[in-house]
Design an enzyme around this catalytic site. Structure first.
Site, short mmCIF file in Angstrom:
data_model
loop_
_atom_site.label_atom_id
_atom_site.label_comp_id
_atom_site.label_asym_id
_atom_site.label_seq_id
_atom_site.Cartn_x
_atom_site.Cartn_y
_atom_site.Cartn_z
N HIS A 311 -13.55 10.76 102.93
CA HIS A 311 -12.81 9.77 103.71
C HIS A 311 -11.37 9.73 103.22
CE1 HIS A 311 -11.77 6.10 105.79
NE2 HIS A 311 -12.83 6.34 106.53
N ASP A 368 -20.67 7.68 108.75
CA ASP A 368 -21.38 8.53 109.72
C ASP A 368 -22.56 9.28 109.13
OD1 ASP A 368 -19.81 7.97 111.96
OD2 ASP A 368 -18.21 9.26 111.22
N1 CMC Z 1 -16.94 18.69 103.09
C1 CMC Z 1 -16.40 19.62 102.24
N2 CMC Z 1 -15.17 19.55 101.74
C2 CMC Z 1 -14.42 18.50 102.08
C3 CMC Z 1 -14.90 17.49 102.94
C4 CMC Z 1 -16.21 17.62 103.45
N3 CMC Z 1 -16.73 16.69 104.27
N4 CMC Z 1 -13.94 16.55 103.12
C5 CMC Z 1 -12.91 16.97 102.40
N5 CMC Z 1 -13.18 18.12 101.76
C6 CMC Z 1 -12.34 18.87 100.83
C7 CMC Z 1 -11.18 19.57 101.55
O1 CMC Z 1 -11.55 20.87 101.95
C8 CMC Z 1 -10.12 19.56 100.46
O2 CMC Z 1 -10.45 20.56 99.53
P1 CMC Z 1 -9.27 21.34 98.72
O3 CMC Z 1 -8.60 20.32 97.89
O4 CMC Z 1 -9.98 22.39 97.94
O5 CMC Z 1 -8.35 21.92 99.77
C9 CMC Z 1 -10.33 18.21 99.75
O6 CMC Z 1 -11.71 17.91 99.97
C10 CMC Z 1 -9.45 17.10 100.29
O7 CMC Z 1 -9.72 16.99 101.67
P2 CMC Z 1 -8.68 16.58 102.76
O8 CMC Z 1 -9.04 17.27 104.04
O9 CMC Z 1 -7.27 16.75 102.26
O10 CMC Z 1 -8.95 15.03 102.86
P3 CMC Z 1 -8.56 14.09 104.06
O11 CMC Z 1 -8.32 12.76 103.50
O12 CMC Z 1 -7.45 14.68 104.87
O13 CMC Z 1 -9.88 14.16 104.98
C11 CMC Z 1 -11.75 13.61 106.24
C12 CMC Z 1 -10.69 13.09 105.27
C13 CMC Z 1 -12.65 12.47 106.63
C14 CMC Z 1 -11.05 14.16 107.49
C15 CMC Z 1 -12.56 14.73 105.56
O14 CMC Z 1 -13.17 14.24 104.39
C16 CMC Z 1 -13.60 15.34 106.47
O15 CMC Z 1 -13.27 16.22 107.27
N6 CMC Z 1 -14.91 14.89 106.40
C17 CMC Z 1 -15.94 15.38 107.28
C18 CMC Z 1 -15.84 14.73 108.64
C19 CMC Z 1 -16.31 13.29 108.59
O16 CMC Z 1 -17.37 12.98 108.07
N7 CMC Z 1 -15.52 12.40 109.21
C20 CMC Z 1 -15.86 10.99 109.33
C21 CMC Z 1 -14.97 10.12 108.52
S1 CMC Z 1 -15.62 8.42 108.42
C22 CMC Z 1 -15.56 7.84 110.04
C23 CMC Z 1 -14.19 7.44 110.42
O17 CMC Z 1 -13.76 6.37 109.98
O18 CMC Z 1 -13.53 8.21 111.13
#
Ligand code: CMC
Length: 444
Positions: A311, A368
């Site tokens: 998140h 989720d």
């Molecule tokens: N599975 C594997 N790796 C992950 C995941 C995941 N679900 N989420 C983040 N990472 C990794 C990402 O690849 C990155 O790795 P590195 O540092 O090696 O490049 C690191 O963690 C940081 O991730 P980020 O993408 O910079 O983090 P963010 O804050 O931009 O992303 C997120 C937040 C929710 C988009 C992401 O965690 C994600 O895609 N999760 C899966 C989709 C999901 O479950 N979304 C629902 C969110 S809750 C409902 C809502 O409120 O929308």
């Protein structure tokens, strides 16, 4: 809000002071609105990781401590003791309804639950395989055509008109959502009933048919209330920011909410609930173990995600996930359901919570991860999961749209950019359309 402290920016040897704004829970922000005017420079913040765009009194969220409160009330308390419509009232009006207001609110929600008969015909024109989120967003923006009373641009719109539009939308979205499902399975629509409360009414529209009456079970109604409450608001997330941004152009409420629905649909946001269940189904179908899936995710260099994990703001745990897990246990027990996907999800969670890849990146189960299992248990098909999220998030969208338009500082939202394209160049003759080529005939 107080502004006692100051922050100093030093640029090219010159210093500029900016006020530090402190919110009611002690959060601090540097107000750099005047930076460009004074120093000729903008701030750059990819993905708005560190940028506040407004002051808001709707929801308080502390991602480090896993705290979420609507108008000051902890979500755990609201999920346990309130109904979704009361929480919707709280978010939109800023206070819990008293007995009389609760009665009036229910009456209003009932009164506005039907959709215009002409709109009903729209459903038949969508292809059978249409995703219900596509139908939902199209139907919501179409409400502007059927109920144009709320004008596009008038800022002096009376509270009465806004309240009616908000109530109408809350009530009708439930009907539209249920009709979208009926359309997708080719069954006749079931109309809303005035003798049923909001969630029971929705379940009845979803699952009753001309040949069978749906039995409304209290455990199912309670689970639905809890899920919708947990989704009801989440401050400046992607879809709510879309509602505020589109709303800043002074579009009507329906158009702004339709933009929010489209934002929510994405798999990184509200669409993740469908992705979680599809991921678990795929693992089962391919006999893939949770350990194998985790390795796949870890070795994919970001191409594969563990859906339902991670998140942007929660870095210790998502408080909504805790409540949902508990709700999941209760509803499965009450309905005597044994879902193999739940066992798989729990195994995945346990492994991920002990894995350095996930721990070092602060990746925990989000709202989720388990919501899909609860929706499955109460009979909602996976294509409808994000529609359910939208139904829950609607009061938050309305509250933010309303709050923004009442804020005298609510300006057209228009971010800047750092241009990274080519420098000045001119069209070559072969790049000019023949329509605009000057032809000269030469006489010999
Ligand atoms: N599975 C594997 N790796 C992950 C995941 C995941 N679900 N989420 C983040 N990472 C990794 C990402 O690849 C990155 O790795 P590195 O540092 O090696 O490049 C690191 O963690 C940081 O991730 P980020 O993408 O910079 O983090 P963010 O804050 O931009 O992303 C997120 C937040 C929710 C988009 C992401 O965690 C994600 O895609 N999760 C899966 C989709 C999901 O479950 N979304 C629902 C969110 S809750 C409902 C809502 O409120 O929308």
């Amino acid at each position: 809000m107080s502004t006692h402290a100051q922050a100093t920016v030093t640029l090219d040897g010159k210093t500029y002071d900016f006020p530090v704004v402190t919110g009611s829970e002690g959060e601090r922000a540097i107000d750099i609105s005047g930076l460009r005017k004074r120093a000729g420079i903008i701030t750059l913040d990819y993905g708005y990781n560190n940028t506040g765009a407004c002051n808001s009194a709707v929801t308080y969220l502390d991602g480090e401590r896993g705290v979420l409160r609507y108008r000051g009330y902890p979500i755990e308390e609201l999920a346990e003791k309130s109904r979704f419509v009361e929480v919707a009232y709280l978010l939109i009006n800023g206070k819990m309804p008293d007995a009389r207001e609760r009665e009036e609110w229910s009456l209003l929600l009932n009164r506005h639950s039907m959709i215009h008969e002409d709109m009903r015909h729209f459903f038949y024109r969508f292809p059978d395989h249409a995703h219900p989120m596509a139908i939902l967003s199209a139907m919501v923006v179409s409400l502007s055509a059927f109920y144009p009373e709320l004008s596009q641009h008038r800022q002096d719109e009376g509270n009465e008109a806004i309240n009616i539009a908000a109530t109408r939308l809350l009530s009708k979205l439930r009907t539209i959502a249920a009709f979208s499902y009926k359309k997708s399975i080719g069954e006749p629509f079931v109309y809303p009933r005035h003798d049923l409360r909001y969630c029971a009414n929705f379940l009845n529209m979803m699952f009753s048919s001309p040949v069978s009456n749906y039995e409304i079970k209290p455990a199912v109604v309670k689970a639905l209330n809890v899920l919708l409450i947990l989704h009801a608001d989440h401050e400046q997330n992607c879809s709510t920011s879309a509602v505020r941004l589109v709303g800043s152009a002074r579009v009507n409420l329906y158009a702004a909410v339709a933009a929010g629905i489209c934002g929510l649909w994405g798999p990184l946001h509200g669409g993740a609930n469908q992705m979680v269940v599809e991921m678990l189904e795929e693992m089962r179908a391919q006999r893939e173990t949770p350990r194998d899936r985790l390795e796949k995710v870890k070795n994919s260099k970001g191409a594969e995600l563990l859906y339902g994990f991670g998140h942007r703001v929660y870095k210790s745990f998502d408080p909504r996930a805790k409540v949902i897990k508990d709700c999941c246990d209760k509803v499965l027990k009450a309905l005597k359901i044994n879902d193999p996907l739940l066992d798989l999800a729990m195994e995945l969670e346990d492994l991920a919570l002990h894995d350095d890849y996930f721990l070092s990146r602060s990746l925990y189960p989000n709202v989720d991860f388990y919501s899909g299992i609860v929706y499955r248990a109460i009979g909602i098909p996976k294509e409808m999961f994000t529609v359910m999220f939208a139904l829950g998030r609607l009061p938050g969208w309305i509250a933010h749209w309303k709050e923004a338009r009442e804020d005298p500082r609510f300006k057209l939202q228009r971010p800047r950019q750092v241009y990274a394209g080519p420098g000045l160049r001119h069209l070559k003759p072969q790049e000019v359309s023949s329509e605009y080529t000057v032809t000269t005939s030469v006489k010999s």
